[in-house]
Design an enzyme around this catalytic site. Sequence first.
Site, PDB file in Angstrom:
ATOM      1  N   ARG A  93      34.037  35.796  69.276  1.00  0.00           N
ATOM      2  CA  ARG A  93      33.600  34.401  69.192  1.00  0.00           C
ATOM      3  C   ARG A  93      34.335  33.573  70.260  1.00  0.00           C
ATOM      4  O   ARG A  93      35.525  33.811  70.517  1.00  0.00           O
ATOM      5  CB  ARG A  93      33.922  33.882  67.795  1.00  0.00           C
ATOM      6  CG  ARG A  93      33.547  32.443  67.506  1.00  0.00           C
ATOM      7  CD  ARG A  93      32.080  32.265  67.376  1.00  0.00           C
ATOM      8  NE  ARG A  93      31.747  31.038  66.658  1.00  0.00           N
ATOM      9  CZ  ARG A  93      30.525  30.498  66.698  1.00  0.00           C
ATOM     10  NH1 ARG A  93      29.555  31.055  67.401  1.00  0.00           N
ATOM     11  NH2 ARG A  93      30.271  29.406  66.006  1.00  0.00           N
ATOM     12  N   THR A 367      20.330  32.235  69.495  1.00  0.00           N
ATOM     13  CA  THR A 367      21.097  33.450  69.250  1.00  0.00           C
ATOM     14  C   THR A 367      20.211  34.689  69.315  1.00  0.00           C
ATOM     15  O   THR A 367      19.014  34.597  69.560  1.00  0.00           O
ATOM     16  CB  THR A 367      21.859  33.310  67.903  1.00  0.00           C
ATOM     17  OG1 THR A 367      22.513  32.051  67.868  1.00  0.00           O
ATOM     18  CG2 THR A 367      22.857  34.386  67.644  1.00  0.00           C
ATOM     19  N   GLU A 406      28.791  26.126  72.176  1.00  0.00           N
ATOM     20  CA  GLU A 406      29.272  26.518  70.847  1.00  0.00           C
ATOM     21  C   GLU A 406      30.262  25.503  70.268  1.00  0.00           C
ATOM     22  O   GLU A 406      30.530  25.513  69.061  1.00  0.00           O
ATOM     23  CB  GLU A 406      29.924  27.890  70.963  1.00  0.00           C
ATOM     24  CG  GLU A 406      29.649  28.824  69.828  1.00  0.00           C
ATOM     25  CD  GLU A 406      28.276  29.476  69.874  1.00  0.00           C
ATOM     26  OE1 GLU A 406      27.495  29.215  68.951  1.00  0.00           O
ATOM     27  OE2 GLU A 406      27.982  30.254  70.796  1.00  0.00           O
ATOM     28  N   SER A 439      27.720  31.068  61.671  1.00  0.00           N
ATOM     29  CA  SER A 439      26.911  31.569  60.549  1.00  0.00           C
ATOM     30  C   SER A 439      26.403  32.986  60.826  1.00  0.00           C
ATOM     31  O   SER A 439      25.606  33.517  60.042  1.00  0.00           O
ATOM     32  CB  SER A 439      25.697  30.663  60.330  1.00  0.00           C
ATOM     33  OG  SER A 439      26.106  29.361  60.006  1.00  0.00           O
ATOM     34  N   GLY A 459      20.792  30.100  63.762  1.00  0.00           N
ATOM     35  CA  GLY A 459      21.728  29.034  63.417  1.00  0.00           C
ATOM     36  C   GLY A 459      22.114  29.091  61.953  1.00  0.00           C
ATOM     37  O   GLY A 459      22.374  30.159  61.401  1.00  0.00           O
TER      38      GLY A 459
HETATM   39  N1  GLY Z   1      25.946  29.229  67.032  1.00  0.00           N
HETATM   40  C1  GLY Z   1      25.423  29.566  65.790  1.00  0.00           C
HETATM   41  C2  GLY Z   1      26.399  30.217  64.897  1.00  0.00           C
HETATM   42  O1  GLY Z   1      27.346  30.812  65.361  1.00  0.00           O
HETATM   43  O2  GLY Z   1      26.273  30.142  63.706  1.00  0.00           O
END
Ligand code: GLY
Length: 558
Positions: A93, A367, A406, A439, A459
Amino acid sequence: MLKKTYAAIILLAVFWQSQVYADGHKVAIASAHPLATAAGFEILDKGGNVFDAAVAVSGALAVVEPSGSGLGGGAYWLLHREKDGKETLIDGREKAPLASHKSMYLDKKGHIVPRLSLDGALAAAIPGMPAGLVHLSEKYGKLPLAESLAPAIRYARTGFAIGERYLKLLKFRAELINKYPQTAGIFLDNGKLPKLYSILKQPDLAKTLTQLADSGRDGFYSGNIADKLVNAIQKGGGIWTKEDLESYQVVEREPVRGQYKGIKITSTAPSSSGGIALIEALNILSGYDLQEADEITRKHLITEAMRRAYHDRTLYLGDADFIDIPVKRLLNEDYAAGLRSSIRQDKALPSNMLSGEIQKQPEGTNTTHFSIIDEEGNRVAATLSINFPFGSGFVAAGTGVLLNDEMDDFASLPGAMNGYGLVGGAANAIAPGKRMLSSMTPTFLENDSSIAVLGTPGGSRIISMVLLAALDFAKGNGPDSWVQVPRFHHQFMPDVIEYEKGALTGSELKGLAAMGHQLKAARYPYGDMQAVLLNKKAKTLEAASDKRGEGRAMVSYP
Ligand code: GLY
């Protein structure tokens, strides 16, 4: 004519894949793009294992689906290695830059400046995808990184035909992209949308990928690419420094685990909320016989479980390296029983009775996801992201790297909604070097007879989509069914069930409204689930791609 050419290319790719022997193994791959699935099989055919294939698919998606993920973004790779039972989550991440601070998206009066965390250089967090690819390849793969990234480099250099999904998402962000000549020069045609099936070449990205392939993490996080990234970001109003890039590290985390009616669930640990929210919702639902319930009651109970799981997401979840998360409590079955006792079978509980204010509903989907499994049970579920379609819209000159937005996944202001309408609190506040709450929910499900690998983009709706698919797995259905389940979603705030057109019948809409639920049809179908399954006894494999997308699911047989 062009449409026919594109179809011929796809058919050739499919024919070619059916000739693939995948190192004498049966392997199933489902990804969001035919060329990414083909890249995975190409690497298996070269003697790679499923982890090398995961590197190849990730790299290819970064090129052929630039709307969803890329070197400028982040990812979670959930792995299972059969020979020693090793199961791990690679957390790649993105992180907040070291100069970031709590009020960086607020004006002098303390109000959020609209779109500052979504568009342009200040929205971009430090990418984790390149470090994740290097880590995955070096620690779990058999082949050199350069070999596994070769298909991606080829696609970037020689180009690929863009499809309808690409154009739809590009249209959504075209106005933003036109503000950045570096980005518009790559993705737009003289400022306009390119023609369907035209060829997109990304020579700068090919060079950056080659440098990563040849030099490993130094090829991206230090040296000339790092210089270009930092210079461009600072010129564009962002706050990255070279120290941000040099200090970025992926983390391996113990996945979270749960049980639902004989099914073992393995999923993401924080910095993603996905695994905990999924298991919490399933724990709540384990007290009901959903098969016996009528459809209105079933959907009501699932909604109430979603409401409570997303509420706890808001209260407790953030980057586990920065905050204490009561993981044991949130995954505890007695805790879930307590939440279940607050659910009435005949009445919705307004979210503001749990806590907080009601917010309005956002739009958006983003995503990407892929799933891989071989006949031995080695497997990868990976969800990769640059957040909104085409991320921040900002490409650092000379790198071809499209940067994420992000930072919007942080709670810029406690209680305010982000681009997905999610509200967050102190647990997910911005801090230097912190990972923003995600998420993303790449997941394994296992019962006596089979192992499933699945996930989806979308999302905040990712968790509810994986929940509905897990309940479909529990019914005994296969991947073709999970990826097509009609979707509905509740995320605590806004207090509304959002549903795909056709997901709820007229009588279900009436019945749910009579219970006090607010209902809203989604403007478009959402999600792009990719799923594979191993039948443990027969050693047969299945794979399925969501028909809402343009993905490709394939099984190879030696
Ligand atoms: N950017 C969407 C997530 O990581 O939930």
